[in-house]
Design a protein around this motif. Sequence first.
Motif, PDB file in Angstrom:
ATOM      1  N   ALA B 104       0.816  -1.215   0.000  1.00  0.00           N
ATOM      2  CA  ALA B 104       0.000   0.000   0.000  1.00  0.00           C
ATOM      3  C   ALA B 104       0.851   1.267   0.000  1.00  0.00           C
ATOM      4  CB  ALA B 104      -0.933  -0.006   1.214  1.00  0.00           C
ATOM      5  N   TYR B 105       1.974   1.234   0.708  1.00  0.00           N
ATOM      6  CA  TYR B 105       2.754   2.465   0.880  1.00  0.00           C
ATOM      7  C   TYR B 105       3.951   2.570  -0.068  1.00  0.00           C
ATOM      8  CZ  TYR B 105      -0.333   3.410   4.707  1.00  0.00           C
ATOM      9  OH  TYR B 105      -1.467   3.673   5.435  1.00  0.00           O
TER      10      TYR B 105
ATOM     11  N   CYS C  46      -5.396   1.344   1.560  1.00  0.00           N
ATOM     12  CA  CYS C  46      -4.537   1.441   2.754  1.00  0.00           C
ATOM     13  C   CYS C  46      -5.329   1.123   4.015  1.00  0.00           C
ATOM     14  CB  CYS C  46      -3.956   2.839   2.899  1.00  0.00           C
ATOM     15  SG  CYS C  46      -2.845   3.311   1.563  1.00  0.00           S
ATOM     16  N   TRP C  47      -6.495   1.747   4.150  1.00  0.00           N
ATOM     17  CA  TRP C  47      -7.243   1.618   5.399  1.00  0.00           C
ATOM     18  C   TRP C  47      -8.191   0.430   5.374  1.00  0.00           C
ATOM     19  CZ3 TRP C  47      -5.005   4.362   9.045  1.00  0.00           C
ATOM     20  CH2 TRP C  47      -4.296   5.495   8.676  1.00  0.00           C
ATOM     21  N   ASP C  49      -8.303  -2.267   3.162  1.00  0.00           N
ATOM     22  CA  ASP C  49      -7.702  -3.577   2.876  1.00  0.00           C
ATOM     23  C   ASP C  49      -6.581  -3.937   3.866  1.00  0.00           C
ATOM     24  OD1 ASP C  49      -9.263  -4.074   0.610  1.00  0.00           O
ATOM     25  OD2 ASP C  49      -7.760  -3.335  -0.796  1.00  0.00           O
ATOM     26  N   VAL C  50      -5.743  -2.959   4.250  1.00  0.00           N
ATOM     27  CA  VAL C  50      -4.546  -3.285   5.019  1.00  0.00           C
ATOM     28  C   VAL C  50      -4.705  -3.021   6.518  1.00  0.00           C
ATOM     29  CG1 VAL C  50      -2.083  -2.816   5.323  1.00  0.00           C
ATOM     30  CG2 VAL C  50      -3.048  -2.943   3.012  1.00  0.00           C
ATOM     31  N   TRP C  51      -4.991  -1.786   6.889  1.00  0.00           N
ATOM     32  CA  TRP C  51      -5.092  -1.471   8.325  1.00  0.00           C
ATOM     33  C   TRP C  51      -6.222  -2.232   9.013  1.00  0.00           C
ATOM     34  CZ3 TRP C  51      -2.573   2.058  11.754  1.00  0.00           C
ATOM     35  CH2 TRP C  51      -1.472   2.723  11.196  1.00  0.00           C
TER      36      TRP C  51
END
Lengths: 132, 132, 132, 132, 132, 132
Positions: B104-105, C46-47, C49-51
Amino acid sequence: MSVDESRFARGLDIRREVLGDAHVERSLAQATDFTRVVQEYVTATCWGDVWSRPGLDRRTRSLLNLAMLTALNRPHEFSVHVRGALRNGCTQQDIQEVLLQTAAYCGAPAALEAFRLAQQVIEQLRQESLTT
Amino acid sequence: MSVDESRFARGLDIRREVLGDAHVERSLAQATDFTRVVQEYVTATCWGDVWSRPGLDRRTRSLLNLAMLTALNRPHEFSVHVRGALRNGCTQQDIQEVLLQTAAYCGAPAALEAFRLAQQVIEQLRQESLTT
Amino acid sequence: MSVDESRFARGLDIRREVLGDAHVERSLAQATDFTRVVQEYVTATCWGDVWSRPGLDRRTRSLLNLAMLTALNRPHEFSVHVRGALRNGCTQQDIQEVLLQTAAYCGAPAALEAFRLAQQVIEQLRQESLTT
Amino acid sequence: MSVDESRFARGLDIRREVLGDAHVERSLAQATDFTRVVQEYVTATCWGDVWSRPGLDRRTRSLLNLAMLTALNRPHEFSVHVRGALRNGCTQQDIQEVLLQTAAYCGAPAALEAFRLAQQVIEQLRQESLTT
Amino acid sequence: MSVDESRFARGLDIRREVLGDAHVERSLAQATDFTRVVQEYVTATCWGDVWSRPGLDRRTRSLLNLAMLTALNRPHEFSVHVRGALRNGCTQQDIQEVLLQTAAYCGAPAALEAFRLAQQVIEQLRQESLTT
Amino acid sequence: MSVDESRFARGLDIRREVLGDAHVERSLAQATDFTRVVQEYVTATCWGDVWSRPGLDRRTRSLLNLAMLTALNRPHEFSVHVRGALRNGCTQQDIQEVLLQTAAYCGAPAALEAFRLAQQVIEQLRQESLTT
C-alpha cells in the motif's frame, strides 16, 4: 537520434580511455537496433557533454560516480565504474573511503552492497592480471 | 576506523544473537582488507549503537528493518533480515502483514519482490531443517 | 472507481480512528472532483484492505509507516502519520527509536529530516492542547 | 546512546570546522530532548567516524556529499553541505561541475533542483557578506 | 558546455511550445552564471535530443513525465510538467488516470502528493484565466 | 484479505489479457500460503481497481508502467511489463522511445538497465516464437 558527430566522437574517445577499449568494443558489438539509441545517447551526453569538461579531473569524476551509483542503487553500472575508477588512477583506498562515506549518508545496506560489488571487481581484475 | 572496542564488541554480540553465529562467522571470515572497514562500521553503528538500545524490542526492530529494506530496494540485506526476523521470534504471519503493508505504501512492485525473497528464505530454512 | 461500499466504509472508520475525525473531515471537505478518486482509493486500500487486518496491532503499523515514509522521503504523509502514531498509543520514545534506526539503515540525512518533522508535529500538538 | 565521549568530541570539532561554528551552535541550541539523540548519533558517526579519516581530503568529501544528497533527494542537508563545501575550499565551479554530472547520472529534475538550491545558498552568502 | 547550436535551438523551440513562452522566458532571465550551464544542458538533451523525436506524440511524453516525476519525487518539476501536459492537450481526466496508476505502482504517499500538486496547478490556471 | 470477489475476478481477467494466460497460471500455481495474500491484493488493486478503468487505453498504461518501473528500479516487474506492453500492442519503437525518455529524466544508469532488460525479453520472445 540526431547526435552530432563531433560530440559522439569526443565522447567515445573519453569513454574508451576511462572504461577501456575492450569494454567499449564489447558494448558497441552487442548493441542491437533496439539498444543502439541509448548507447549513442549516453556516449554523447555522459561522456561527450560531461566527462569532456576540464573543470574536474577524471579521478574525482570517478569517485563521484561511485557515490551516486551507490545512492541510486544501480549495481551493473556501479561495477563498470569501479573498473573505470581504478583505470583512472583511483586507489583501492580512495574507493574504500568513498564507500564508507556512503554508509553514513545512504545507509548501511547501500554501503554493504557497494563494498561487495567492488570487492568482486577487484577479484576479477586480479584474476585477469594473472591470466595475461 | 577508530571504532572503540566496547561498542564493536557489544554490537558483535547482538549481531550474533539476531543473525546467528554461522552467518556472522561467515561474514567475518570473508572480510578482506578492502571490506573489513565496513564490517566494523556496520557492527559498531547498526548493532552497537542502535540495536543495543532497550527502547524497542528486537521483534519490532526486525519488522521495521523489513519495511525499510523493502522501501530502500535492497534485496540482499532484506533476505538476511528475514532470517533474523524469524530468529527474533517474528512469525511468518507477522512478516506477511508487514510486507502487505508495503504494497500500500511502497507500491505493488516493491511488495511483490519482498514476498518473493521472503518465500525463498522460508524455503531455504525448511531445507536446512531437514538436513540437520 | 468502483470501490465497493463496505470496503470504503470500513476504511473510513479506521482512518478516522487513527488520524482523527478533524483530519479526515478536512480531507474529505477539501476533496475536489479531481482529487476525490485518490481519496477513495487510499481509504479503500490502505485503510480498508490493510489497516483493517487483525494480524498486527495499530501501534506497530504506525511505527512501520514512520519507517517507510522516512525511507520513501514523503514529508507530508510522514507528518500526518506522526500524529496518527501518537493517537495510536505510540510514545515519543517509540518514535525516537524508530527514527534513530532509520539513521543507520536509510542514512543520516533521512533521519535528520524525520526528526525535524516529528519535532514540529510534537510542538503543534503541544500548542493545540494549550488552546483547547 | 552510549556514544563514547572522544568520538563525539572529535566529530564535533570537524563538524564545526566544516559547517561553521554558527551553524553548529544553532543546531545544538535547537536540540530538544526528542532530537538530541540524532544530533549525537550524526556527530559521532558522520563526523567522528567518517570525516575524521585521513584517506580523502575534505574538499573531495564535500563534493561527494553534494552528489549523494542530490541523488538521495534531501534538499535541507544539501543546502547545509553547499555552505560546507564553500567553506572547505570548493569553488563555485567545482560545485557546478558536480551538479552538472548529476544531470547525466541522476536525471535532469535532480540536477535542476540542486542548481536551484545551490544558487540560493550562494545568494545568501553574498547577502551575509554585505551585512557584516 | 559545447552544446552545438542547432540542438539547443531545436530544444528551445520545443520547450517553448510545451511549457509556454512565459515560463521559458522567466527561466532564461533568471539564469545566472552559475545555473546557465544546466539550463543549456537540459534544453539540449531533454528537449533537443528526446522531445524532438517523432516516435511518441507530445501528449504521451507529458503523461510519461508525470508518472516518472511522481516516482522520482520531484515536486517542482512535476508541477511544471502538469502545466505542460495541459498545454499539450492532455485533459484533467488523463492526468487523473496517470496519477491514480501511480498509487498502485509507486504507493499511496506518492500519489497523494502528486494529486495535491496537480490540484494546485489547476487552481492557479483557473485564477490566471480569470485575470486575463 | 477481504477482497470482494467481483473486484478480484475483474482484475484477474484483465491481468490475463495483458500478461497472458501462461504467466498468470504460473503465478497462481506458484502462490503459497505465504504469498497468496499479495497475489490477491495486487490482482484486486492494480488490475481490478486501476487497469479496469476506461480513462486510458491499455497501450498507454503499459508505457506508463515501463517508465515508472524504470524510475522505481524494479527489474523483475519491469520485464513482466515489457512482455505485457508488447501483448498490448506497443511496438518495439514505442518502448524504445519511452526508455530513451527515462535516460533524460531518471539518468543514464536507469535507462541502460531498462534497455538491457527489454532487449532480453525481446530475445526470449523471439526464441519462444521459433520453438512453437
